[in-house]
Each structure stands twice: as C-alpha cells, then as structure tokens.
Design an enzyme around this catalytic site. Structure first.
Site, PDB file in Angstrom:
ATOM      1  N   MET A  31     -36.596  -4.160  20.289  1.00 12.77           N
ATOM      2  CA  MET A  31     -35.982  -4.781  21.459  1.00 12.77           C
ATOM      3  C   MET A  31     -36.610  -4.212  22.732  1.00 12.77           C
ATOM      4  O   MET A  31     -36.022  -4.292  23.813  1.00 12.77           O
ATOM      5  CB  MET A  31     -34.467  -4.572  21.458  1.00 12.77           C
ATOM      6  CG  MET A  31     -33.778  -5.320  20.322  1.00 12.77           C
ATOM      7  SD  MET A  31     -32.076  -5.828  20.663  1.00 12.77           S
ATOM      8  CE  MET A  31     -31.302  -4.271  21.054  1.00 12.77           C
ATOM      9  N   HIS A  35     -39.685   4.064  23.010  1.00 13.32           N
ATOM     10  CA  HIS A  35     -39.627   5.511  23.197  1.00 13.32           C
ATOM     11  C   HIS A  35     -40.404   6.175  22.062  1.00 13.32           C
ATOM     12  O   HIS A  35     -41.096   5.500  21.291  1.00 13.32           O
ATOM     13  CB  HIS A  35     -38.174   5.979  23.247  1.00 13.32           C
ATOM     14  CG  HIS A  35     -37.341   5.449  22.110  1.00 13.32           C
ATOM     15  ND1 HIS A  35     -37.569   5.783  20.787  1.00 13.32           N
ATOM     16  CD2 HIS A  35     -36.292   4.592  22.086  1.00 13.32           C
ATOM     17  CE1 HIS A  35     -36.701   5.173  20.009  1.00 13.32           C
ATOM     18  NE2 HIS A  35     -35.922   4.427  20.764  1.00 13.32           N
ATOM     19  N   HIS A  38     -40.046   4.685  18.641  1.00 13.59           N
ATOM     20  CA  HIS A  38     -40.833   3.465  18.444  1.00 13.59           C
ATOM     21  C   HIS A  38     -42.310   3.795  18.255  1.00 13.59           C
ATOM     22  O   HIS A  38     -42.997   3.151  17.454  1.00 13.59           O
ATOM     23  CB  HIS A  38     -40.700   2.532  19.656  1.00 13.59           C
ATOM     24  CG  HIS A  38     -39.344   1.924  19.816  1.00 13.59           C
ATOM     25  ND1 HIS A  38     -38.508   2.256  20.849  1.00 13.59           N
ATOM     26  CD2 HIS A  38     -38.678   1.007  19.068  1.00 13.59           C
ATOM     27  CE1 HIS A  38     -37.388   1.556  20.740  1.00 13.59           C
ATOM     28  NE2 HIS A  38     -37.463   0.789  19.672  1.00 13.59           N
ATOM     29  N   ASP A 155     -31.364   3.510  12.382  1.00 13.72           N
ATOM     30  CA  ASP A 155     -30.470   2.369  12.176  1.00 13.72           C
ATOM     31  C   ASP A 155     -30.342   2.133  10.674  1.00 13.72           C
ATOM     32  O   ASP A 155     -30.819   1.135  10.140  1.00 13.72           O
ATOM     33  CB  ASP A 155     -31.017   1.134  12.898  1.00 13.72           C
ATOM     34  CG  ASP A 155     -31.102   1.365  14.401  1.00 13.72           C
ATOM     35  OD1 ASP A 155     -30.047   1.562  15.021  1.00 13.72           O
ATOM     36  OD2 ASP A 155     -32.221   1.376  14.946  1.00 13.72           O
ATOM     37  N   SER A 191     -33.196   3.790  22.815  1.00 15.17           N
ATOM     38  CA  SER A 191     -33.364   3.158  24.123  1.00 15.17           C
ATOM     39  C   SER A 191     -32.124   3.333  24.980  1.00 15.17           C
ATOM     40  O   SER A 191     -32.192   3.317  26.209  1.00 15.17           O
ATOM     41  CB  SER A 191     -33.674   1.668  23.946  1.00 15.17           C
ATOM     42  OG  SER A 191     -34.827   1.508  23.143  1.00 15.17           O
TER      43      SER A 191
END
Length: 292
Positions: A31, A35, A38, A155, A191
C-alpha cells in the site's frame, strides 16, 4: 541497476509491460509508504526473480479493506519516496493504479469470502477487512500473473489467508513469506508507525516486549506463554489491547503442541498496531503437567 523502475498506472499499461517480461515474475503487493520492512520484501522478491526474472511492485491503498471509521483518508501516500526505494532494490515495474482503475465498476459486487479464519482476530476487530484484502490480492495476481508473490510475516493472519486462498482457489502462484523487520528498539516496522508521537512509541514498545516475554515462557506451555505476555502488557496501562492469543500458524485456530504464533493487536494513542512472534509449544504433558 542505475535506472529506476517503469511506472504504470492503468490496467492496459500494466498488461502491455507484463507481456514483454521474460523469466519468472515476482509480485510484491504493497500500500506504499514503503519502509525498511518493505525494502526487505523487495530484496526477497529480487532474489527470487533471479537475474533474468522481473519484480513488479504494486502500490495501491485499497479502499475495500478500510472500515468507515478507519484511516483511509490519512493513510500515508508517498509515491516519489516509494519509487526511490523501488529503484534502490532493483524493482523492474511499479503498478500504482487509482481506485477507479482497480475498481472500474465502483465497489465490486463479487468479492472473496475469507472463510472462518477471516472472522477471527483482525477479522473480528475490522469487519470486512480480509474480504477487501483477498479481493484486491486476487485481482493483482490475475493482472500481474506472477510465479511468486511475497508477503510479510508481520501481517501473519493475512499471509495465512492468502495462502489458503491460493490453495482453495487453485491459484498458480507460490506465496513466499518474508520475515518481520524490527527497528532497533524492537518495534515491527509499519507504515502506520509514522503516526506515533515519541510518547506513543514508548507505549507501543510494550507490544514487542510482551511477545518476547511470552516466547521466553514457551517451555511452560500455552498458559505460561499467555500469562507472561499479558503481564507485560498490563505493565503498560496506556496501551489499549484488542487481543493477545496463541494460534496455529496454518489455520489461526487454537495452537497445538509444536510451532505456534503468539499474536497481538493494540492501540497506542490513535494508532493501531499488530505484531506476532513464532514459538514452539512443548508436547502435551511436558509444559502443562500441572493440569493433568
């Protein structure tokens, strides 16, 4: 790689670019507001794609997975910085569509039902969340046709459900997990961390502390793990805890002896954070002999 990734914003431009790709394609769905976590995801994607393959990063703040009271409007959007991260990590193509491009007919009427595991934990606290996540992931997989898609272990429930969707719907894609990246103070990169004030962040650190305390107590069995984690969370009354639980990593049902996940979600100030830690529960009777 000196030049940056190609940027496409429409399904048509994506299809044209995808048609030119040889070798394995690896997708990293994000999305945006990229950071260090990612960056690790993109590095993993680059390695999996190999020298002849291609990495596609999607950047799309998916309205379907935000509830009416959630932070869709203020969710960080940092495309220029994101493209710089993608360039640094050797991404070949960035797909950054508008909501109208992803959902040309408006809100889709046919969506993915996440099943029973999607009703628990995050699914319970964020109704409709996983239907929104799985629907957009399925669309992205169809649009990019990757051999592999990478998902972060932070996640964890999302990862489990995406894997389940790939299995149950016969998706021809390998779902590859990438370990959680933590800042030096132990907070999992997210994020949403940029919303935290210094005071909120100090409160938020009780979350990884509690998970570590739980993992340290694993030899004592499930009850010991949860007691240790809850004690650590109680020590920080400013942290509003949604849940802390031990689950089976494959189903998000109750944990059994062997590999398990200690999961938790909590709010520091107005920012909601999730985190998890893998641990191993002892065989029946080893840690919980007192219960028999």
């Amino acid at each position: 790689m000196s030049h940056g990734p190609q940027l496409v914003t429409t399904q048509a431009a994506l299809a044209a670019a995808r048609a030119l790709m040889a070798g394995p394609v690896v997708l990293a769905p994000t999305m945006g507001a990229l950071h260090d976590g990612h960056a690790q995801l993109l590095r993993a994607a680059r390695t999996l794609a190999g020298p002849r393959g291609s990495v596609i990063v999607s950047i799309f703040v998916n309205p379907l997975q935000f509830g009416p009271a959630e932070d869709l409007g203020r969710y960080p959007r940092t495309l220029d910085e994101d493209l710089a991260v993608c360039a640094r990590e050797g991404t070949d193509l960035v797909f950054a569509p508008s909501a109208a491009q992803m959902y040309p007919g408006g809100r889709p009427e046919v969506t993915v039902d996440p099943g029973p595991a999607g009703q628990r934990f995050e699914g319970e606290f964020r109704p409709g969340f996983f239907a929104g996540v799985l629907t957009v992931v399925l669309k992205l997989l169809h649009l990019t046709r990757p051999a592999v898609a990478v998902f972060g272990q932070k996640d964890a429930q999302q990862l489990t459900l995406v894997r389940r969707m790939a299995t149950d719907l016969n998706l021809d894609v390998v779902i590859e997990p990438v370990p959680t990246v933590r800042d030096p103070d132990g907070l999992a990169t997210s994020s949403r961390n940029r919303y935290l004030s210094a005071a909120d962040r100090a409160v938020a650190l009780a979350l990884p502390r509690a998970l570590l305390a739980g993992r340290a107590a694993a030899a004592g069995g499930a009850d010991a793990v949860l007691a240790a984690a809850r004690n650590a969370l109680r020590a920080e009354p400013a942290l509003a805890v949604d849940y802390v639980a031990l689950v089976d990593p494959g189903t998000f049902g109750p944990a059994r002896p062997g590999p398990a996940l200690l999961i938790a979600a909590a709010r520091a100030g107005t920012t909601r954070l999730i985190d998890n830690m893998a641990l191993v529960l002892p065989a029946e009777g080893a840690g919980d002999a007192a219960h028999h």
